[in-house]
Design an enzyme around this catalytic site. Sequence first.
Site, PDB file in Angstrom:
ATOM      1  N   HIS A 108      31.961 -38.858  54.468  1.00  0.00           N
ATOM      2  CA  HIS A 108      32.714 -38.738  55.720  1.00  0.00           C
ATOM      3  C   HIS A 108      32.950 -40.090  56.387  1.00  0.00           C
ATOM      4  O   HIS A 108      33.826 -40.210  57.236  1.00  0.00           O
ATOM      5  CB  HIS A 108      32.018 -37.761  56.686  1.00  0.00           C
TER       6      HIS A 108
ATOM      7  N   ASP B  35      28.012 -35.236  50.666  1.00  0.00           N
ATOM      8  CA  ASP B  35      28.380 -36.247  51.661  1.00  0.00           C
ATOM      9  C   ASP B  35      27.994 -37.647  51.198  1.00  0.00           C
ATOM     10  O   ASP B  35      27.576 -38.486  51.994  1.00  0.00           O
ATOM     11  CB  ASP B  35      27.758 -35.949  53.033  1.00  0.00           C
TER      12      ASP B  35
ATOM     13  N   SER C 182      25.515 -43.236  60.159  1.00  0.00           N
ATOM     14  CA  SER C 182      25.896 -42.524  58.936  1.00  0.00           C
ATOM     15  C   SER C 182      26.150 -43.504  57.797  1.00  0.00           C
ATOM     16  O   SER C 182      26.884 -44.481  57.955  1.00  0.00           O
ATOM     17  CB  SER C 182      27.155 -41.688  59.182  1.00  0.00           C
TER      18      SER C 182
END
Length: 306
Positions: free
Chosen positions: A49, A79, A158
């Site tokens: 992402h 992910d 992230s």
Amino acid sequence: MADPLDAYSRVVSSVAAELLPKVASVRAGRGSGSAVVFTADGFLLTNAHVVGASRAGTIAFADGTSGGFEVVGRDPLSDLAVIRAQTVTPPPAELGDSDGLVVGQLVVAVGNPLGLAGSVTAGVVSGLGRSLPAGAGNATRLIEDVIQTDAALNPGNSGGALADSRARVVGINTAVAGIGVGLAVPVNGTTRSIIAALIRDGRVRRAFLGLVTSPAPLPEHLRRRTGQHGALRVVEVVPGSPAGRAGLRAGDLVLSAGRAPVTDAQGLQRLMFADAIGRPLPITVYRNGALVDVIAEPVELTGSGA
């Protein structure tokens, strides 16, 4: 002079010193985050992402080195994404094995939250074997077997490293689930298979079953009967999924799949690769005091969440 740092602080500061140079800030399209160098020839691991649909972007390291990168491959289900730097990179971080983690263990998160380069937070492993449902529009996907931690994570973390006390990367930070709850993709044998496929093919063909699960102990009578100590509790069944069509229900205890015992999330996840697509998958669950056998037929995971 007495050492001003206690044992906890020494561990965290040593992990920070080891990993901060090896975690880059990432910009791709409108997205931003972090990435971890994991090979000597410039491959970095980050979140799918973070790079989104971009084919390229820019990275910057703590020593001021910056440059472009190309997206080598991405896998939305885990992910995870692999990118390759088009500039000199520092020596790689050591990838560890999350299978050895225990609840309560110290972990350190290294990333670039809120545009602040080189940030470090510490906490403990709060939970293991979680499944994270995530949506995009009308699509639903499941990130399996995530690590839950209370190490503070913010936007930009992230793709950064979650490390153990020896600075081995045991997870890739992936999401903030709520106040005091952070999640990370585990680094283990399954993850290494995904990484290898991304480098080789640019994608991972994944089978989709449609279960959200959580590890659960077996009652004593089932332990004696099956020889297993653990199974997977079905928390949610994705509507219209292969699991739903097969008749699986929330509350079921998954004991086996493909005629092999399932004792943790990886036991099921390891089956969900290309070979399982379109093939009957026998699943045995414990429901309302009885063993129930069902046959599911996983489909290929697509961008729409299949």
